[in-house]
Scaffold this motif. Structure first.
Motif, PDB file in Angstrom:
ATOM      1  N   ALA A   1      52.664 -81.021 -15.724  1.00  0.00           N
ATOM      2  CA  ALA A   1      51.750 -80.311 -16.325  1.00  0.00           C
ATOM      3  C   ALA A   1      51.184 -80.843 -17.591  1.00  0.00           C
ATOM      4  CB  ALA A   1      51.448 -78.601 -16.017  1.00  0.00           C
ATOM      5  N   LEU A   2      52.271 -80.791 -17.861  1.00  0.00           N
ATOM      6  CA  LEU A   2      51.377 -81.708 -19.482  1.00  0.00           C
ATOM      7  C   LEU A   2      51.420 -82.343 -19.398  1.00  0.00           C
ATOM      8  CD1 LEU A   2      55.797 -80.481 -21.616  1.00  0.00           C
ATOM      9  CD2 LEU A   2      52.918 -79.501 -21.766  1.00  0.00           C
TER      10      LEU A   2
ATOM     11  N   PHE B   1      46.955 -77.215 -12.144  1.00  0.00           N
ATOM     12  CA  PHE B   1      48.375 -76.357 -12.930  1.00  0.00           C
ATOM     13  C   PHE B   1      48.684 -75.293 -13.134  1.00  0.00           C
ATOM     14  CE2 PHE B   1      45.078 -78.501 -16.550  1.00  0.00           C
ATOM     15  CZ  PHE B   1      46.021 -79.844 -16.464  1.00  0.00           C
ATOM     16  N   VAL B   2      47.921 -74.223 -11.743  1.00  0.00           N
ATOM     17  CA  VAL B   2      48.139 -72.684 -11.400  1.00  0.00           C
ATOM     18  C   VAL B   2      49.127 -72.987 -10.204  1.00  0.00           C
ATOM     19  CG1 VAL B   2      46.890 -71.280 -12.771  1.00  0.00           C
ATOM     20  CG2 VAL B   2      46.413 -72.462 -10.699  1.00  0.00           C
TER      21      VAL B   2
ATOM     22  N   ASP C   1      43.011 -72.803 -19.755  1.00  0.00           N
ATOM     23  CA  ASP C   1      42.864 -73.182 -17.612  1.00  0.00           C
ATOM     24  C   ASP C   1      43.254 -72.626 -16.783  1.00  0.00           C
ATOM     25  OD1 ASP C   1      41.523 -75.358 -15.467  1.00  0.00           O
ATOM     26  OD2 ASP C   1      43.808 -75.350 -15.207  1.00  0.00           O
TER      27      ASP C   1
ATOM     28  N   ALA D   1      42.497 -78.323 -21.587  1.00  0.00           N
ATOM     29  CA  ALA D   1      43.982 -77.206 -22.386  1.00  0.00           C
ATOM     30  C   ALA D   1      44.399 -76.274 -21.363  1.00  0.00           C
ATOM     31  CB  ALA D   1      43.253 -76.743 -23.013  1.00  0.00           C
ATOM     32  N   LEU D   2      45.994 -76.528 -21.221  1.00  0.00           N
ATOM     33  CA  LEU D   2      46.456 -75.681 -19.960  1.00  0.00           C
ATOM     34  C   LEU D   2      46.450 -73.573 -20.392  1.00  0.00           C
ATOM     35  CD1 LEU D   2      49.512 -77.909 -20.289  1.00  0.00           C
ATOM     36  CD2 LEU D   2      48.887 -77.354 -18.527  1.00  0.00           C
ATOM     37  N   GLY D   3      46.713 -73.898 -21.192  1.00  0.00           N
ATOM     38  CA  GLY D   3      46.132 -72.294 -21.395  1.00  0.00           C
ATOM     39  C   GLY D   3      44.749 -71.900 -20.837  1.00  0.00           C
TER      40      GLY D   3
ATOM     41  N   SER E   1      47.721 -82.790 -18.476  1.00  0.00           N
ATOM     42  CA  SER E   1      47.087 -81.993 -19.797  1.00  0.00           C
ATOM     43  C   SER E   1      46.487 -83.715 -20.818  1.00  0.00           C
ATOM     44  CB  SER E   1      47.364 -80.928 -20.339  1.00  0.00           C
ATOM     45  OG  SER E   1      46.706 -80.772 -21.333  1.00  0.00           O
ATOM     46  N   PHE E   2      47.987 -83.800 -20.686  1.00  0.00           N
ATOM     47  CA  PHE E   2      47.653 -85.090 -21.440  1.00  0.00           C
ATOM     48  C   PHE E   2      46.351 -85.947 -21.129  1.00  0.00           C
ATOM     49  CE2 PHE E   2      48.759 -89.146 -23.432  1.00  0.00           C
ATOM     50  CZ  PHE E   2      48.972 -89.142 -24.787  1.00  0.00           C
TER      51      PHE E   2
ATOM     52  N   ILE F   1      53.002 -76.535  -9.630  1.00  0.00           N
ATOM     53  CA  ILE F   1      53.614 -77.984 -10.081  1.00  0.00           C
ATOM     54  C   ILE F   1      54.983 -77.597 -11.536  1.00  0.00           C
ATOM     55  CG2 ILE F   1      51.691 -78.802  -9.641  1.00  0.00           C
ATOM     56  CD1 ILE F   1      50.512 -79.857 -12.407  1.00  0.00           C
ATOM     57  N   SER F   2      55.074 -78.911 -11.493  1.00  0.00           N
ATOM     58  CA  SER F   2      56.134 -78.593 -12.119  1.00  0.00           C
ATOM     59  C   SER F   2      55.337 -77.963 -14.349  1.00  0.00           C
ATOM     60  CB  SER F   2      57.316 -79.544 -12.500  1.00  0.00           C
ATOM     61  OG  SER F   2      57.306 -80.116 -12.863  1.00  0.00           O
ATOM     62  N   LEU F   3      56.741 -77.611 -14.836  1.00  0.00           N
ATOM     63  CA  LEU F   3      56.068 -77.384 -16.395  1.00  0.00           C
ATOM     64  C   LEU F   3      55.657 -79.007 -16.903  1.00  0.00           C
ATOM     65  CD1 LEU F   3      55.691 -75.128 -19.049  1.00  0.00           C
ATOM     66  CD2 LEU F   3      57.781 -75.780 -18.946  1.00  0.00           C
ATOM     67  N   TYR F   4      56.546 -79.574 -16.768  1.00  0.00           N
ATOM     68  CA  TYR F   4      56.497 -81.356 -17.568  1.00  0.00           C
ATOM     69  C   TYR F   4      54.977 -82.036 -16.636  1.00  0.00           C
ATOM     70  CZ  TYR F   4      61.001 -79.004 -19.579  1.00  0.00           C
ATOM     71  OH  TYR F   4      61.353 -78.295 -19.766  1.00  0.00           O
TER      72      TYR F   4
ATOM     73  N   TYR G   1      42.436 -85.329 -21.096  1.00  0.00           N
ATOM     74  CA  TYR G   1      42.626 -85.840 -23.243  1.00  0.00           C
ATOM     75  C   TYR G   1      42.101 -86.650 -23.345  1.00  0.00           C
ATOM     76  CZ  TYR G   1      42.821 -80.284 -23.755  1.00  0.00           C
ATOM     77  OH  TYR G   1      42.351 -79.587 -23.499  1.00  0.00           O
TER      78      TYR G   1
END
Lengths: 332, 543
Positions: free
Chosen positions: B316-317, B307-308, B378, B374-376, B320-321, B311-314, B324
């Motif tokens: 990462a989303l 996540f850090v 992590d 949880a991205l934030g 993360s999904f 890699i691209s924002l999307y 879960y």
């Protein structure tokens, strides 16, 4: 309140509070669920312990229960996902007008240069109450820019820029750690982030003697390296006009469109034939190995500073507006 | 394996049928091969544990004072490589799985007995390379081999270590293939898929990961070796390569490998919980489905390690999904184990203590997985001690507890002897306390911001590090105890009954220890798994 707890990290940026809020929520939620499960296990283990006169009851299972403990946690997980993603989205979207700090990481030190030209090593001075954007690259292995008090971390890669931003809220001196293992003195690749009141910061900025702003250094390089012979602002050059280029979409020879962000500029200098803007010939020589990372930063800062004197409502402005979203850290 | 102590009139079994070193080194008996693996991985467990102790001793003080920085980097690298590839991954599948799967499904052996022996020899070849790496000065890449550090900047035995893990991977692939074919083809009459013990399901799920994932690890490590030797420019940005590509390739295997290091443990715990609750497992079908779901979803979450990383924002989303989503079947398992206890007849034997420990520690490990998914959050905790604590709760708190629980549970079957119950309980308790004392403080350290892989650290982290080191020393005693009393029991332990626990399952219907062909006659199964309603309880005092 939590920052007065022992063992709680200092909270000195706008995102720190947001991360703490989700973290505390998760602590409470998971703590409660854990306690409930442990309590059930202990109660069952005592109540149904094996003893004379007690028999196990044979139960197959229950679809209703299975459904419940699939759907309910699933919904809770979705909420946590959205919350976490929201914070991350903000952390990854730098606000307009942030002050850029160009960072070069190497084994085992951090080198910073402010837009105003000041250079620092293993120490970074920033003012309270201002958005600061780190534009970072590495000279060797992968490093990671980690400031626990800001709750931010971003890996720093060789050969490209990655970015992180923060908005410091409390003066003080905070740890900077390298968080990605980078060889022998990884644990020595540490520094201080010094957050100052704006007035003090201004004093600090002007205290170091007169330094050439980064963009001015870039401008000098731009002519020294002969860039200005082709990249002219009068549309007569053999290379594209760079004025007002930054942040705009560029149509390439192969039909793709790319945003002229820091990574794009960097790559065009290092490897110019990889992406040819439409209508131009691949005649630019590579500058890989000829300019250092610091010089690249100066060139990029200079090109960024080339703004059109009168921002006109051009035909392509809707594309330009839509193009501001992707952060510069994208991998291509 | 001293055979001199076996009484003359003992029944014929797989241990006493043949004697001599050759009968072991050339055996194709899955049970003997399991014991060969047991010896090998125990050896590596103590090597890896020794490295861990040195790490903890270095971290007793903030200054880097016990060993050199480079030595410290080698210690955590080799601790990780040895523990992951030479202990945790083979632990339950290659030892308990090898021993039990054929018996549990009513077969005489695995489908390919000679391939099984071959996989052990490949393991030994990989082990030799790893030992060479260690003795030749070690390696300091971190167990993750991140490029370009590993390919461009280190001068240690990177190629040898990569080769060791490359080779040992083929042993996993062969074991996985063998299990899959065996479970498909060699089930006894009446042993339908819905009657398979969950231990078999768990190893089946694990085998899928072995077969699909391990080749990718082999490729990525081979590329590291090639890049180092020939500078191909796959990962080196100066040659047009991409260092993130390595991370994608590495985690594509190594995240599923995390599930290799927990799924078989879930299988073990399911057997133990059913037996000592004397009850059919709650929600058998959901438990089996959850195992497969974890194995499949486990392939879709690898970039949550990145996540850090840039890699691209999307991307990462999405990752993360899915992280879960994979948490849901894990939660289902915890709820079902707990529900199994309800109205059971619970006895607190050593294996059951380990199972309780597993459920508790796995729950905490899994719950902290929600934090790091949880991205934030992590962004803050990744690459800190929070991660170290999180995965040790899963791998050590989970898998090692399950492995030891399984060793105690099936020890009467494996050795024909009972281990001393009192000592067993003491060791289980010490391990539980030592484990929590070692790793709980690391969650706090991580949130405070102490990065992982730090040889020296800021003084405010010391108190918690001292606690952690104290816990590690208790843990060390806890791990040594079973080693001692298992050896002791091979000679002096009480002779075990065929079914000392009153447990369901075909392995308890044959002799202890079983004969070479497992059964005199292949059984026909007419009952469901965990048919505890048809079995008599063993009273507490007789356990």
């Amino acid at each position: 309140m939590f920052e007065h707890f022992p063992f709680w990290p200092a909270r000195a940026s706008t995102s720190a509070g947001q991360v703490d809020a989700l973290f505390i929520f998760l602590l409470l939620l998971c703590g409660l669920v854990c306690l409930a499960i442990f309590a059930l296990i202990i109660v069952f283990a005592l109540r149904y312990r094996r003893r004379a006169g007690h028999q196990a009851e044979h139960i197959e299972g229950s679809n209703a229960l299975e459904l419940t403990w699939t759907v309910v946690p699933g919904c809770i997980f979705l909420c946590i996902f959205v919350w976490g993603a929201y914070i991350y989205f903000q952390e990854r979207t730098p606000p307009e007008g942030a002050a850029d700090v160009y960072t070069v990481a190497k084994q085992w030190m951090w080198k910073f240069q402010h837009e105003e030209g000041q250079r620092e090593i293993n120490e970074l001075h920033v003012p309270v109450g201002r958005d600061v954007r780190m534009i970072m690259t590495s000279q060797d292995a992968i490093h990671s820019f980690f400031v626990p008090a800001f709750r931010i971390k971003q890996d720093v890669l060789p050969g490209r820029y990655t970015t992180a931003w923060f908005h410091a809220t409390k003066p003080g001196t905070y740890h900077l750690f390298c968080a990605e293992y980078c060889g022998t003195m990884h644990s020595g690749m540490i520094g201080d982030i010094v957050v100052m009141e704006p007035a003090q910061y201004q004093a600090w900025l002007s205290g170091g003697g007169s330094t050439l702003p980064l963009a001015a250094t870039g401008e000098k390089l731009f002519s020294e390296l002969g860039c200005s012979t082709c990249h002219r602002s009068d549309m007569q050059g053999r290379g594209p006009n760079l004025v007002g280029l930054f942040g705009k979409p560029v149509l390439l020879e192969d039909g793709r469109t790319m945003i002229a962000d820091e990574n794009y500029l960097r790559e065009c200098i290092q490897n110019p034939t990889l992406r040819i803007p439409k209508g131009y010939k691949p005649i630019m020589p590579t500058f890989q190995g000829l300019v250092s990372d610091e010089q690249l930063n100066a060139l990029v800062a200079y090109i960024k500073s080339l703004k059109q004197s009168q921002p006109k409502q051009a035909a392509g402005s809707s594309v330009a507006a839509a193009s501001q979203q992707p952060p510069a850290t994208q991998v291509h | 394996m001293t055979t001199a102590a076996v009484p003359m009139r003992e029944r014929e079994n797989y241990l006493n049928q043949e004697y001599g070193i050759k009968s072991w080194l050339l055996t194709t008996d899955h049970k003997r091969i399991a014991l060969l693996y047991l010896l090998s991985i125990t050896f590596f467990f103590f090597i890896g544990g020794f490295f861990a102790l040195l790490i903890r001793l270095e971290l007793l003080t903030p200054a880097g004072d016990l060993v050199q920085a480079d030595t410290y980097n080698k210690l955590f690298t080799m601790h990780g490589q040895v523990m992951v590839f030479f202990f945790l991954i083979p632990a339950v599948p290659a030892v308990l799985g090898n021993f039990l799967i054929p018996i549990m499904i009513g077969a005489k052996d695995l489908a390919f007995p000679r391939v099984n022996l071959l996989s052990w020899y490949i393991f030994i070849l990989g082990s030799a390379l790893m030992l060479y790496t260690i003795l030749n000065g070690g390696v300091d890449t971190g167990w993750t081999f991140y490029t370009p550090l590993s390919t461009e900047f280190l001068t240690t035995n990177v190629v040898a270590a990569a080769m060791a893990i490359f080779v040992v991977g083929f042993s996993s692939i062969l074991t996985g293939l063998n299990f899959i074919v065996t479970i498909h083809r060699l089930r006894a009459p009446g042993m339908t898929w819905s009657r398979l013990p969950l231990f078999v399901w768990a190893n089946y799920a694990t085998s899928i990961i072995f077969v699909l994932g391990t080749p990718v690890l082999a490729i990525s490590l081979a590329l590291v070796g090639l890049e180092r030797m020939f500078h191909l420019g796959i990962f080196d940005p100066r040659l047009g390569g991409d260092p993130l590509l390595f991370q994608h390739l590495f985690w594509f295997y190594s995240h599923p490998a995390v599930y290799v290091m927990i799924l078989p443990g879930m299988g073990v715990v399911s057997e133990i919980v059913a037996c000592f609750s004397h009850k059919r497992l709650f929600g058998y079908r959901f438990m089996a489905l959850a195992l497969i779901a974890i194995a499949v979803l486990g392939f879709l979450v690898w970039a949550h390690h990145m996540f850090v990383a840039g890699i691209s924002l999307y991307a990462a989303l999405i990752f993360s999904f899915f992280s879960y989503m994979v948490a849901i079947p894990s939660a289902i398992k915890v709820f079902n184990w707990t529900a199994t206890l309800y109205k059971g007849s619970i006895s607190y034997t050593t294996p059951m203590l380990y199972a309780f420990g597993f459920i508790g520690l796995f729950t905490m490990g899994g719950m902290t997985g929600l934090f790091v998914a949880a991205l934030g959050v992590d962004v803050h905790v990744t690459d800190t001690y929070f991660i170290i604590a999180h995965f040790h709760y899963i791998m050590v708190g989970g898998m090692v507890m399950a492995y030891l629980g399984g060793m105690h549970f099936w020890w009467p079957k494996i050795s024909g002897r009972m281990y001393p119950e009192g000592w067993g309980k003491l060791a289980a308790l010490l391990i539980f306390i030592g484990f929590n004392l070692t790793f709980f403080p690391q969650f706090i350290l991580g949130y405070m911001g102490m990065p992982r892989r730090y040889w020296q650290y800021s003084p405010e982290f010391q108190v918690l590090n001292v606690l952690s080191t104290a816990g590690a020393s208790i843990l060390a005693v806890g791990y040594l105890l079973p080693m001692v009393y298992f050896l002791w029991s091979m000679r002096y332990g009480k002779i075990a009954d065929d079914n000392p626990w009153g447990a369901a399952g075909l392995e308890w219907m044959t002799t202890s220890p079983p004969t070479t062909s497992n059964f005199d006659e292949i059984p026909t199964v007419t009952w469901e798994a965990y048919n505890y309603d048809q079995l008599t309880e063993v009273p507490v005092e007789r356990q």
